[in-house]
Write an enzyme that holds these catalytic residues in place. Structure first.
Site, short mmCIF file in Angstrom:
data_model
loop_
_atom_site.label_atom_id
_atom_site.label_comp_id
_atom_site.label_asym_id
_atom_site.label_seq_id
_atom_site.Cartn_x
_atom_site.Cartn_y
_atom_site.Cartn_z
N TYR A 107 0.85 -1.37 -0.20
CA TYR A 107 0.08 -0.15 0.17
C TYR A 107 0.87 1.31 -0.04
O TYR A 107 0.67 2.10 0.77
CB TYR A 107 -0.86 0.10 1.09
CG TYR A 107 -1.64 -0.99 1.53
CD1 TYR A 107 -2.65 -1.78 0.54
CD2 TYR A 107 -1.60 -1.90 2.55
CE1 TYR A 107 -3.35 -2.78 0.82
CE2 TYR A 107 -2.33 -3.09 3.01
CZ TYR A 107 -3.20 -3.59 1.91
OH TYR A 107 -3.90 -4.79 2.27
N ASP A 149 -16.42 -14.02 8.75
CA ASP A 149 -14.88 -13.76 8.76
C ASP A 149 -14.48 -13.05 10.10
O ASP A 149 -14.71 -11.55 10.09
CB ASP A 149 -14.69 -12.60 7.56
CG ASP A 149 -13.28 -12.21 7.57
OD1 ASP A 149 -12.56 -12.60 8.40
OD2 ASP A 149 -12.88 -11.84 6.36
N TYR A 185 -14.15 -5.91 4.17
CA TYR A 185 -12.91 -6.34 3.70
C TYR A 185 -12.67 -7.76 4.01
O TYR A 185 -12.82 -8.03 5.22
CB TYR A 185 -11.97 -5.37 4.47
CG TYR A 185 -10.47 -5.92 4.02
CD1 TYR A 185 -9.83 -5.20 2.78
CD2 TYR A 185 -9.64 -6.58 4.78
CE1 TYR A 185 -8.62 -5.84 2.43
CE2 TYR A 185 -8.42 -7.01 4.39
CZ TYR A 185 -7.89 -6.54 3.22
OH TYR A 185 -6.30 -7.14 2.84
N LYS A 232 -5.74 -13.39 12.07
CA LYS A 232 -4.83 -12.38 12.86
C LYS A 232 -4.34 -12.77 14.24
O LYS A 232 -3.14 -13.15 14.62
CB LYS A 232 -5.55 -11.13 12.72
CG LYS A 232 -5.55 -10.45 11.40
CD LYS A 232 -5.86 -9.04 11.34
CE LYS A 232 -5.52 -8.33 10.22
NZ LYS A 232 -6.60 -8.52 9.15
#
Ligand SMILES: *Cc1c(COP(=O)(O)O)cnc(C)c1O
Length: 422
Positions: free
Chosen positions: A8, A239, A136, A268
């Site tokens: 990014y 998710d 996302y 994560k």
């Protein structure tokens, strides 16, 4: 000239990144000795902070025994134990665990599972996903196609990405009543009524749409999603890559709504951020659809590093520390600080650029009217020893759970101070 290409990042104009040489609790240390309190725990994964002795020891002792072996035709104790442990802590009914190596791949696995499930249950026409605006789900192509179409750059990749369906992002806040969430629920129902015959699964980040703008919603919305999916024969995929392991105040966001999805993805916080790994959990109903005398009905997926012993072992240790050190209690304390400093203190949010301030569990976000308002905040924070990295309209914190209330106040002081300045 950089050989290392950063994520990014406009490599032509961005200043060179700082070099991290180590870490210690909620801090990481830069070349030259600068210590920065990490307000975002490295993209939300380092929930125990840096250099946690128990996690390091788990990796070291596992490395001494077995660093890796494939799961094709073989198994090992760290993988079987972690699968059992995840079944034990996750919502009731998620009885089977498929490992992979990152959140994105975990979501790819979930979507493939859903499509093949529908086909093997005799509904091969159900092969599209229903996602939400502001979602996302990762950066691989399959995941990009279910991210918010604008943020997910669908137009840039038009013709390459498969086309899925999107319901509006929910707008009712966490505290909303079922009546207040009715409008969001109706929007979801309308999409399902119109398209259920072609939808394999509804996927969502329950309660907290993270990278799509820290949008928080009500447990009633999550419950309604479950009811609607049952009504329309659509699988429900959670998710929980970002929300899993305490981020919203309970171990899983699903726990706030007492809902079991058909498929749930974790990553994560899974290994405490110490090694990339992911788990896709499924109910027996999903799993059973793959059982057959026909080899072609098997689930045809198998990342090289799935079930990596180092990752499984450190994930087991992470789960144990979470339990033994009462992380849910710590998260409650962090939440109290965030509420007190950002919601209750009324000495600061009068700044005209602030559109909203939201807190859920160990997550807080300040939404501003335009991204330019946040330009310079990172440097401002760094001068005060805090690492914070806003994106788009959002200045936020998702600290490591071992951050003390005093340290968290240093973070909220920086967040508030940025707006007090003028
Ligand atoms: C970070 C994230 C992913 C992608 O995980 P990676 O490990 O970066 O591939 C997917 N879903 C959500 C909700 C995330 O926050």
């Amino acid at each position: 000239m950089s050989s290392l290409w950063h994520p990014y990042t406009q490599m032509q104009t961005s200043p060179p990144p700082s070099t991290v040489t180590g870490g210690d609790g909620p801090y990481f240390i830069l070349e030259g000795g600068e210590r920065l309190l990490d307000a975002t725990c490295s993209w939300w994964c380092m929930i125990h902070g840096y250099r946690h002795p128990r996690l390091i020891k788990a990796i070291q002792s596992q490395a001494d025994t077995l660093c890796h072996v494939m799961l094709g035709g073989l198994t090992h104790e760290p993988a079987t134990r972690l699968a059992e442990a995840l079944v034990h802590v996750s919502p009731d009914g998620l009885n089977h665990v498929f490992f992979s190596d990152s959140g994105s791949v975990g979501m790819e696995v979930a979507m493939k599972m859903a499509v093949q499930y529908q086909a093997q249950r005799g509904r091969p026409e159900k092969r599209r996903m229903l996602s939400l605006m502001r979602a996302y789900h990762g950066d691989t192509s399959g995941c990009m196609a279910v991210c918010d179409p604008e943020e997910g750059m669908h137009s840039l990749f038009a013709g390459f990405l498969p086309r899925h369906l999107f319901a509006p992002a929910p707008t009712a806040p966490f505290e909303a009543t079922r009546e207040e969430a009715a409008h969001d629920i109706q929007a979801l129902r309308s999409m399902l009524e119109a398209h259920h015959h072609e939808i394999a699964a509804l996927l969502m980040e329950p309660l907290l749409q993270a990278a799509g703008g820290l949008n928080m919603t009500s447990p009633f919305y999550v419950q309604a999603a479950r009811e609607l999916c049952d009504e329309f024969n659509v699988l429900l995929i959670f998710d929980e890559v970002a929300t899993g392991f305490g981020r919203t105040g309970k171990r899983f966001a699903a726990d706030h709504a007492a809902v079991t999805p058909d498929i749930m993805v974790l990553s994560k916080g899974l290994t405490g951020g110490y090694i990339g790994h992911a788990a896709t959990l499924a109910t027996s109903d999903v799993y059973d659809a793959f059982l057959s005398d026909d080899d072609d009905h098997a689930f045809m997926h198998g990342p090289t590093f799935m079930g990596n012993p180092l990752a499984c072992r450190v994930a087991l240790e992470s789960l144990a520390v979470f339990e033994e050190d009462d992380y849910l209690g710590k998260i409650t304390d962090l939440n109290a600080v965030l509420c007190q400093e950002l919601l209750e203190a009324d000495d600061w949010h009068t700044h005209p650029a602030i559109r909203d301030v939201r807190v859920l569990g160990a997550t807080a976000a300040i939404e501003v009217s335009e991204p330019a308002v946040l330009q310079g905040v990172q440097e401002y924070a760094r001068k005060q020893g805090v690492w914070i990295r806003p994106f788009g309209h959002w200045l936020y914190t998702m600290p490591a759970y071992i951050t003390t209330p005093e340290e968290l106040r240093r973070i909220t002081d920086v967040m508030k101070g940025w707006f007090d300045g003028d």
